[in-house]
Design an enzyme around this catalytic site. Structure first.
Site, PDB file in Angstrom:
ATOM      1  N   CYS A   4      16.324 -47.343   8.683  1.00 30.05           N
ATOM      2  CA  CYS A   4      14.945 -47.048   8.271  1.00 30.05           C
ATOM      3  C   CYS A   4      14.874 -45.662   7.618  1.00 30.05           C
ATOM      4  O   CYS A   4      15.292 -44.665   8.211  1.00 30.05           O
ATOM      5  CB  CYS A   4      14.013 -47.115   9.483  1.00 30.05           C
ATOM      6  SG  CYS A   4      12.355 -46.493   9.142  1.00 30.05           S
ATOM      7  N   CYS A   7      12.918 -43.077   9.681  1.00 29.97           N
ATOM      8  CA  CYS A   7      13.685 -42.657  10.865  1.00 29.97           C
ATOM      9  C   CYS A   7      14.763 -41.649  10.459  1.00 29.97           C
ATOM     10  O   CYS A   7      15.013 -40.668  11.164  1.00 29.97           O
ATOM     11  CB  CYS A   7      14.317 -43.864  11.555  1.00 29.97           C
ATOM     12  SG  CYS A   7      13.158 -44.853  12.537  1.00 29.97           S
ATOM     13  N   ASP A  30       4.777 -36.444   0.329  1.00 30.08           N
ATOM     14  CA  ASP A  30       5.222 -37.656  -0.354  1.00 30.08           C
ATOM     15  C   ASP A  30       6.050 -37.270  -1.582  1.00 30.08           C
ATOM     16  O   ASP A  30       5.687 -36.354  -2.330  1.00 30.08           O
ATOM     17  CB  ASP A  30       4.019 -38.517  -0.770  1.00 30.08           C
ATOM     18  CG  ASP A  30       4.417 -39.941  -1.115  1.00 30.08           C
ATOM     19  OD1 ASP A  30       4.058 -40.845  -0.345  1.00 30.08           O
ATOM     20  OD2 ASP A  30       5.089 -40.136  -2.154  1.00 30.08           O
ATOM     21  N   HIS A  46      10.083 -45.272  15.952  1.00 29.66           N
ATOM     22  CA  HIS A  46       9.872 -46.311  14.940  1.00 29.66           C
ATOM     23  C   HIS A  46       8.821 -47.332  15.352  1.00 29.66           C
ATOM     24  O   HIS A  46       8.918 -47.948  16.420  1.00 29.66           O
ATOM     25  CB  HIS A  46      11.182 -47.038  14.634  1.00 29.66           C
ATOM     26  CG  HIS A  46      11.025 -48.064  13.556  1.00 29.66           C
ATOM     27  ND1 HIS A  46      11.164 -47.747  12.219  1.00 29.66           N
ATOM     28  CD2 HIS A  46      10.688 -49.377  13.598  1.00 29.66           C
ATOM     29  CE1 HIS A  46      10.944 -48.831  11.493  1.00 29.66           C
ATOM     30  NE2 HIS A  46      10.637 -49.834  12.308  1.00 29.66           N
ATOM     31  N   GLY A  92       0.940 -53.639  -0.340  1.00 24.74           N
ATOM     32  CA  GLY A  92       1.968 -52.911  -1.073  1.00 24.74           C
ATOM     33  C   GLY A  92       2.783 -51.964  -0.214  1.00 24.74           C
ATOM     34  O   GLY A  92       3.340 -50.988  -0.711  1.00 24.74           O
ATOM     35  N   THR A  94       5.758 -50.333   1.229  1.00 19.22           N
ATOM     36  CA  THR A  94       7.143 -50.311   0.756  1.00 19.22           C
ATOM     37  C   THR A  94       8.108 -49.747   1.788  1.00 19.22           C
ATOM     38  O   THR A  94       9.304 -50.052   1.736  1.00 19.22           O
ATOM     39  CB  THR A  94       7.272 -49.478  -0.538  1.00 19.22           C
ATOM     40  OG1 THR A  94       6.817 -48.144  -0.290  1.00 19.22           O
ATOM     41  CG2 THR A  94       6.463 -50.106  -1.673  1.00 19.22           C
ATOM     42  N   HIS A  99       3.077 -45.330   8.683  1.00 18.42           N
ATOM     43  CA  HIS A  99       2.756 -44.029   8.106  1.00 18.42           C
ATOM     44  C   HIS A  99       1.319 -44.023   7.618  1.00 18.42           C
ATOM     45  O   HIS A  99       0.789 -45.052   7.203  1.00 18.42           O
ATOM     46  CB  HIS A  99       3.716 -43.649   6.973  1.00 18.42           C
ATOM     47  CG  HIS A  99       3.839 -44.678   5.894  1.00 18.42           C
ATOM     48  ND1 HIS A  99       4.623 -45.803   6.025  1.00 18.42           N
ATOM     49  CD2 HIS A  99       3.285 -44.762   4.657  1.00 18.42           C
ATOM     50  CE1 HIS A  99       4.547 -46.520   4.924  1.00 18.42           C
ATOM     51  NE2 HIS A  99       3.720 -45.930   4.070  1.00 18.42           N
ATOM     52  N   HIS A 101      -1.053 -42.060   4.898  1.00 26.10           N
ATOM     53  CA  HIS A 101      -1.121 -41.162   3.746  1.00 26.10           C
ATOM     54  C   HIS A 101      -2.355 -40.275   3.897  1.00 26.10           C
ATOM     55  O   HIS A 101      -3.442 -40.777   4.179  1.00 26.10           O
ATOM     56  CB  HIS A 101      -1.311 -41.962   2.450  1.00 26.10           C
ATOM     57  CG  HIS A 101      -0.220 -42.941   2.125  1.00 26.10           C
ATOM     58  ND1 HIS A 101       0.700 -42.725   1.121  1.00 26.10           N
ATOM     59  CD2 HIS A 101       0.090 -44.154   2.647  1.00 26.10           C
ATOM     60  CE1 HIS A 101       1.524 -43.770   1.042  1.00 26.10           C
ATOM     61  NE2 HIS A 101       1.160 -44.642   1.950  1.00 26.10           N
TER      62      HIS A 101
END
Ligand code: AMP
Ligand code: ZN
Length: 113
Positions: A4, A7, A30, A46, A92, A94, A99, A101
């Protein structure tokens, strides 16, 4: 999870620009910012997505939402900001490590609906 990406970022195996860290939460910039300020806030442990949040692990999500206003203040986002979590293919997503944003630093469009 050994394969990952996030991770690996938590472990320091992949470099990141850290903006916040405690025992359970990590936040970093980002790599492909969509706004002047674009930060990702993640649990160190995780979890795949919002779909993996449950009664046992939701304390870390609560911690993330305590930390988000601290980061926003640290970043000077006095005009406001947006918090987004993409969950699954239609959204979307990915990177399959939960997470959030943080987007800010300009007047944001409403296109992320
Ligand atoms: P999502 O599309 O919601 O899964 O968001 C994944 C985010 O991770 C995207 O905004 C990417 O730009 C960002 N990202 C991918 N790889 C890295 C990296 N190595 N460091 C920082 N951000 C990354
Ligand atoms: Zn992970």
């Amino acid at each position: 999870m050994s394969d990952c990406l996030f991770c690996k970022i938590v472990k320091g195996d992949i470099p990141s620009t850290k903006v916040y860290e405690d025992d359970v939460v990590y936040a970093f910039r980002d790599i492909n910012p969509q706004a002047p300020t674009h930060i990702l806030v993640i649990p160190k442990a995780h979890l795949g997505s919002v779909n993996d949040v449950n009664i046992v692990n939701s304390v870390v999500v609560a911690r993330i939402f305590e930390v988000i206003p601290q980061i926003a203040a640290q970043e000077g986002l006095t005009g406001g900001y947006r918090v987004v979590s993409n969950c699954g293919a239609d959204a979307g997503q990915t990177v399959h490590h939960l997470h959030f944003h943080i987007l800010g630093g300009k007047e944001l469009s409403l296109e992320m609906a």
